[in-house]
Write an enzyme that holds these catalytic residues in place. Sequence first.
Site, PDB file in Angstrom:
ATOM      1  N   LYS A 232      -8.185  20.335 -29.087  1.00 16.36           N
ATOM      2  CA  LYS A 232      -6.723  20.207 -29.183  1.00 16.36           C
ATOM      3  C   LYS A 232      -6.213  20.493 -30.588  1.00 16.36           C
ATOM      4  O   LYS A 232      -6.963  20.491 -31.558  1.00 16.36           O
ATOM      5  CB  LYS A 232      -6.285  18.823 -28.696  1.00 16.36           C
ATOM      6  CG  LYS A 232      -6.350  18.741 -27.162  1.00 16.36           C
ATOM      7  CD  LYS A 232      -5.686  17.518 -26.589  1.00 16.36           C
ATOM      8  CE  LYS A 232      -5.780  17.584 -25.057  1.00 16.36           C
ATOM      9  NZ  LYS A 232      -5.391  16.327 -24.429  1.00 16.36           N
ATOM     10  N   ARG A 266     -13.096  13.655 -21.831  1.00 11.40           N
ATOM     11  CA  ARG A 266     -12.816  14.902 -21.100  1.00 11.40           C
ATOM     12  C   ARG A 266     -12.947  16.061 -22.079  1.00 11.40           C
ATOM     13  O   ARG A 266     -12.177  16.138 -23.036  1.00 11.40           O
ATOM     14  CB  ARG A 266     -11.397  14.821 -20.523  1.00 11.40           C
ATOM     15  CG  ARG A 266     -10.970  16.015 -19.713  1.00 11.40           C
ATOM     16  CD  ARG A 266      -9.532  15.833 -19.224  1.00 11.40           C
ATOM     17  NE  ARG A 266      -9.105  16.983 -18.429  1.00 11.40           N
ATOM     18  CZ  ARG A 266      -8.642  18.116 -18.938  1.00 11.40           C
ATOM     19  NH1 ARG A 266      -8.534  18.252 -20.254  1.00 11.40           N
ATOM     20  NH2 ARG A 266      -8.292  19.113 -18.153  1.00 11.40           N
TER      21      ARG A 266
HETATM   22  C1  9MG Z   1      -5.276  17.936 -17.903  1.00  9.63           C
HETATM   23  N1  9MG Z   1      -5.432  17.346 -19.218  1.00  9.63           N
HETATM   24  C2  9MG Z   1      -5.306  17.984 -20.409  1.00  9.63           C
HETATM   25  N2  9MG Z   1      -5.501  17.118 -21.419  1.00  9.63           N
HETATM   26  C3  9MG Z   1      -5.765  15.917 -20.851  1.00  9.63           C
HETATM   27  C4  9MG Z   1      -6.032  14.638 -21.347  1.00  9.63           C
HETATM   28  O1  9MG Z   1      -6.050  14.382 -22.645  1.00  9.63           O
HETATM   29  N3  9MG Z   1      -6.256  13.639 -20.473  1.00  9.63           N
HETATM   30  C5  9MG Z   1      -6.208  13.862 -19.134  1.00  9.63           C
HETATM   31  N4  9MG Z   1      -6.435  12.818 -18.319  1.00  9.63           N
HETATM   32  N5  9MG Z   1      -5.951  15.065 -18.594  1.00  9.63           N
HETATM   33  C6  9MG Z   1      -5.725  16.048 -19.449  1.00  9.63           C
END
Ligand code: 9MG
Length: 290
Positions: A232, A266
């Site tokens: 990010k 994630r």
């Molecule tokens: C789809 N998506 C993109 N970034 C995310 C994040 O930080 N958390 C979750 N739950 N989904 C995300």
Amino acid sequence: MIMQDRYTMPAQLRCGRHQLDLSYPRVMGILNVTPDSFSDGGRHNALDEAVRHAESMLAEGAAIIDIGGESTRPGASPVPLQQELDRVLPVVERLVNELDALVSLDTSRGEVMREASARGAGMINDVRSLRWPGALEAAAMSGLPVCVMHMLGEPTDMQRAPHYEVPIEEAVAGFLETRIAECEAAGIRRDRLVLDPGFGFGKRVEHNLRLLNRMQPLTDFGLPILAGMSRKSMIGKVLARPVEERLPGGLALATMAVERGARIVRVHDVGPTVDAVNMTWAVLQEGTDA
Ligand code: 9MG
């Protein structure tokens, strides 16, 4: 100081026919099925590529594959419903039937939740926290766990000068408290919920960094926390790195998230993240009985 009670929450999450053990941190691999994600050599190629990519993330230790057919990057607009269904459902079917994968569906639409759960998806991941019409009811009916995430605004406008009247961790905790109550009122039991601070969703870089540093108001809910920071812009901004050079920064953030109580991270880069969080966990476990 690490508070011991952060690591003693209920540790099993029933995800359809899968049981997800959250007694230690788990890695969720990202599988975007938007047109820019795979080769443009026709739908079938793209589907095969998506399956192969999921297979390699599972081999690297991913516990969950998160499939998304709508970009939620800053500035992105929602895609039409039929397009989202066409993108994600064939992938869900193949990952469930061929790989027996625990599939999470990254969607805000009740219709997509219903169709994906009928095909064997095991979790719902909604960046809009079930606030779109019909989503709360569909998620409740599915019986699946739901990840509810904090976001200020919508992806189209969320990064236009986000501003909070209270410290970010209080704002996020307050938002999640309301979402938990609304989910429970709709029949989604608390033990089906996973909470997500929503890094990068309506937050300036300072907000993101502070939120990671002060996760305790979120862990105090006693529910599993999911953190998504992989590649990010907060990494890009702090380290001045383009997206393809953000892995070391992302590993540092995943490690810190686990140290501060996250049980699911994630990420795009599954193998290195599995090693990083397992190493972190080994340290956190040692000496906790002394
Ligand atoms: C789809 N998506 C993109 N970034 C995310 C994040 O930080 N958390 C979750 N739950 N989904 C995300």
